[in-house]
Each structure stands twice: as C-alpha cells, then as structure tokens.
Design an enzyme around this catalytic site. Sequence first.
Site, PDB file in Angstrom:
ATOM      1  N   GLN A 190      99.758  35.808 105.220  1.00 34.83           N
ATOM      2  CA  GLN A 190      98.674  36.341 104.287  1.00 34.83           C
ATOM      3  C   GLN A 190      99.226  37.786 103.773  1.00 34.83           C
ATOM      4  O   GLN A 190      99.252  38.176 102.808  1.00 34.83           O
ATOM      5  CB  GLN A 190      97.326  36.596 104.868  1.00 34.83           C
ATOM      6  CG  GLN A 190      96.419  35.208 105.225  1.00 34.83           C
ATOM      7  CD  GLN A 190      96.039  34.675 103.920  1.00 34.83           C
ATOM      8  OE1 GLN A 190      95.810  35.188 102.678  1.00 34.83           O
ATOM      9  NE2 GLN A 190      96.280  33.086 103.882  1.00 34.83           N
ATOM     10  N   ARG A 245     101.570  40.350  92.098  1.00 34.90           N
ATOM     11  CA  ARG A 245     100.368  39.618  92.347  1.00 34.90           C
ATOM     12  C   ARG A 245      99.146  40.173  92.479  1.00 34.90           C
ATOM     13  O   ARG A 245      97.980  40.042  91.844  1.00 34.90           O
ATOM     14  CB  ARG A 245     100.716  38.697  93.688  1.00 34.90           C
ATOM     15  CG  ARG A 245      99.527  37.884  94.063  1.00 34.90           C
ATOM     16  CD  ARG A 245      99.999  37.180  95.552  1.00 34.90           C
ATOM     17  NE  ARG A 245      98.953  36.338  95.932  1.00 34.90           N
ATOM     18  CZ  ARG A 245      97.906  36.672  96.993  1.00 34.90           C
ATOM     19  NH1 ARG A 245      97.731  37.899  97.201  1.00 34.90           N
ATOM     20  NH2 ARG A 245      97.040  35.872  97.161  1.00 34.90           N
ATOM     21  N   GLY A 249      89.931  28.826  98.217  1.00 35.19           N
ATOM     22  CA  GLY A 249      91.257  29.134  99.169  1.00 35.19           C
ATOM     23  C   GLY A 249      91.214  30.603  99.308  1.00 35.19           C
ATOM     24  O   GLY A 249      92.107  31.398  99.026  1.00 35.19           O
ATOM     25  N   GLU A 264      87.464  28.890 102.508  1.00 33.28           N
ATOM     26  CA  GLU A 264      88.652  28.505 103.072  1.00 33.28           C
ATOM     27  C   GLU A 264      88.573  27.627 104.120  1.00 33.28           C
ATOM     28  O   GLU A 264      87.824  27.427 105.206  1.00 33.28           O
ATOM     29  CB  GLU A 264      88.697  29.890 103.719  1.00 33.28           C
ATOM     30  CG  GLU A 264      90.022  30.018 104.512  1.00 33.28           C
ATOM     31  CD  GLU A 264      91.297  29.755 103.832  1.00 33.28           C
ATOM     32  OE1 GLU A 264      92.540  29.285 104.565  1.00 33.28           O
ATOM     33  OE2 GLU A 264      91.554  29.985 102.519  1.00 33.28           O
ATOM     34  N   GLU A 321      86.736  20.477  98.722  1.00 34.05           N
ATOM     35  CA  GLU A 321      86.282  18.826  98.429  1.00 34.05           C
ATOM     36  C   GLU A 321      85.033  18.496  99.342  1.00 34.05           C
ATOM     37  O   GLU A 321      84.321  17.592  98.879  1.00 34.05           O
ATOM     38  CB  GLU A 321      87.547  17.855  98.841  1.00 34.05           C
ATOM     39  CG  GLU A 321      88.847  18.004  97.925  1.00 34.05           C
ATOM     40  CD  GLU A 321      89.764  18.974  98.241  1.00 34.05           C
ATOM     41  OE1 GLU A 321      90.627  19.233  97.501  1.00 34.05           O
ATOM     42  OE2 GLU A 321      89.614  19.776  99.220  1.00 34.05           O
ATOM     43  N   GLU A 367      93.712  32.058  93.695  1.00 28.33           N
ATOM     44  CA  GLU A 367      95.247  32.139  93.597  1.00 28.33           C
ATOM     45  C   GLU A 367      95.888  30.878  94.088  1.00 28.33           C
ATOM     46  O   GLU A 367      96.172  30.906  95.294  1.00 28.33           O
ATOM     47  CB  GLU A 367      95.551  33.365  94.303  1.00 28.33           C
ATOM     48  CG  GLU A 367      97.043  33.784  94.190  1.00 28.33           C
ATOM     49  CD  GLU A 367      98.391  33.251  94.694  1.00 28.33           C
ATOM     50  OE1 GLU A 367      98.603  32.063  94.318  1.00 28.33           O
ATOM     51  OE2 GLU A 367      98.755  33.672  95.836  1.00 28.33           O
ATOM     52  N   GLU A 410     102.969  22.450  96.240  1.00 29.79           N
ATOM     53  CA  GLU A 410     101.788  22.689  96.906  1.00 29.79           C
ATOM     54  C   GLU A 410     100.512  21.819  96.489  1.00 29.79           C
ATOM     55  O   GLU A 410      99.510  21.654  97.056  1.00 29.79           O
ATOM     56  CB  GLU A 410     101.302  24.322  97.061  1.00 29.79           C
ATOM     57  CG  GLU A 410     102.263  25.078  97.917  1.00 29.79           C
ATOM     58  CD  GLU A 410     102.039  26.242  98.097  1.00 29.79           C
ATOM     59  OE1 GLU A 410     100.463  26.647  98.089  1.00 29.79           O
ATOM     60  OE2 GLU A 410     102.666  27.269  98.484  1.00 29.79           O
TER      61      GLU A 410
END
Length: 367
Positions: A29, A38, A62, A84, A113, A127, A136
């Site tokens: 992180q 970013r 996320g 998360e 999901e 992001e 990914e």
Amino acid sequence: MEPDTKRAPVDKGADFANYFCTYGFLYHQKEMLSDRVRMEAYHSAIFRNARHFRGKVVLDVGTGSGILAVWAAQAGAKKVYAVETTDMANQARKVAEGNNVACTVEVIQASIEDVTLPEKVDIIISEWMGYFLLRESMFDSVIIARDRWLKPGGAMYPSHARMFLAPMRSALADQKMQEFQHSMADWDRFVLDTREQFGVDMSCLAKSYEEEQKKYYLQTSLWNSLYPNQLLGAAAVIKEIDCLTATVNDISTVDADFSIPLYEGVNRVSGYSGWFDVHFRGSPAAPADSEVQLDTAPSLDETTHWGQQVFLMHPPLRARGGDVLAGKIQMTRSKDNHRLMDVKLTNAVERGGRPLSHPVTALFYIE
C-alpha cells in the site's frame, strides 16, 4: 444494465493466494501511496469536483488503505461504502477513525461480488488499473459493482481509459539475448557433465529447457521506466474504454491494428512500449467541473509505479526514419491465470508504402 456474467469461473482460494494477499500488506500500500502522480490525480479529481460528491453516496471498490474513501468523505459525501477483500480492511478502518470520518466511511471486508449494500450509490471510485492497464483484471469487479449498485445517471471515477503502444529503443534487448544464450550454454555444459559423470543423457530435455528459458528471458514483458527520448515514433491508441458502459467481454481482449511512422534518425527498433492513461470526466448527467488525467507515459519527472511494459523484439527490427511500422497487437487473458495476459505482436517495416519484409510475429507474456 444487466451484469455481464460471461467470465471464466475463478477458484477464489487460489485467486486470493495469488493476487489479493499482496494487497493485504502495508508495504505494498505504501508503494502506491508514495506514487505522487497517482495520488495527485485522484486527489484533484475528487476535490476539484467536490460539488459532485457533496451529499452523495459513494462506493469505493478495493479501498485498500482507505484513502480514496477518506477523501470522498472530506469532500462532503453523505455516505461512503469502502469495500476491501483483504485484511487491509482493518487498517482502512483505522485510517477512517484517525481522520474523523468513521461516521461517514463504512469499511466492508468482502469481495465486491459478494457484497449487498443497503442502497444504490451516486459515484463509484476505484483505483483498479494494473500494469499496461488490464493486467490483474480488477476492472471486472468494478463492472460488477457498477451494474449492481450505480444509480442511473451515476458517475465513474475514473470515467475513461486508453491504452497506447509505441516503438522504442533499449539496451535491454541485447542484454536479454545475452542472458538467454548464457543460460543455454550453461545447459550444454550441464548435459555434458551429467553424461560423463553419471552416465545419464539429459539432452532429451533440451527443447523443453530452451522453450522455458526463451519464455523467461525473451518473451516475458518487462517493467521499465522509460525516458521520452527512447520512443521512436508517436504512440498509437490501441484501446479506449468507457467505464460507464464497458462489459467484461469488451475488456477481455485487445485487438488493434497500428501504423506508426518512425522519427528521423532511427536505425533500429528494439521493441515496443505499452502504457495507459485514465480520465476523470464525471458522467454525461453530471460532467466534471474540472477534468483530470492520470498519465503513465514515459516521462522525465512524472514517473509512476506502473511504469511501462516493454516488449523486446529478437532480433531487433532494422528500419530508418520515415519508415512505417505496420502491424497488429492481440492481447488476451492467460488460460492459466485470468489476471495475467498473453500478447501477440505482428509487425512489418514499410517504406514508401511498400513492405520491406514479411510480417514478423512475436509472442509475449505479461506476468
């Protein structure tokens, strides 16, 4: 909008072990949080458009450390659902509490999901971008979140994305070929020693070993942080994505033709470089007051942790300024791991509108 369900089944246990667990560590992180380009892009996208966040319900897909959720709350969001998958959710709660927005930011530890929210949301922020944008496959999850939870007229942050490809020069091409040749020479010595010392002939494995080493040294794309002067022609846009309408099928493949004139002074093309940018334009119903762009192109001082993906040609292409590189790039998801990508690059050199040679095809792996 109905969810796009045409995606390969995923072993959730293996997927977590191979992908999500990395994001559960603060060191990872920290790498992303230390990426100035970013961070400034997302910060500007939120606070320059704070009017659109004020009093709204936001979903952060996320959330990681939770910083985007905190910014959304600070910009005036009424409620932020920060989802998360990993145990980083515990750290995100601490960040929300430490910044006095825990009453607004609700951190939910689960995969998007599997999440059920009590309401639809006005904005989805995430992001989700990987190397060369699509490695990914995290945008799959963002699409699911959008189709299930975004209100009609809602906004995606970012709203659009593009992928670029450009010819380049690099000493890495010669270096990787030398490493491959050294590895093969070492194999020959190994076969000889094993035969002489132990009476076993391992030469029957030579072809398999060569294929393995070729993939590792010559066909695996490389992360690099290129300088602008390493580019040998103007970049071609090979994919454009509207985050509000794209489906999983739309992003599971990239299939594009390109035609790139080479700059003057070029005499050799080492390979190709790929990168992306994303844009924060709000939505058609609520256009951004200030559009923001996050660009990962080669740069002297605006580098990012994404860098660029480099696809080295072996041997390099012989060409000169004014020639045109005409070809096709096809990128698909790996059959063994849907988060990795297989790339097929076909190209030829044209001069005066005529091909100088037959097209050459090279296979690459983004791992």
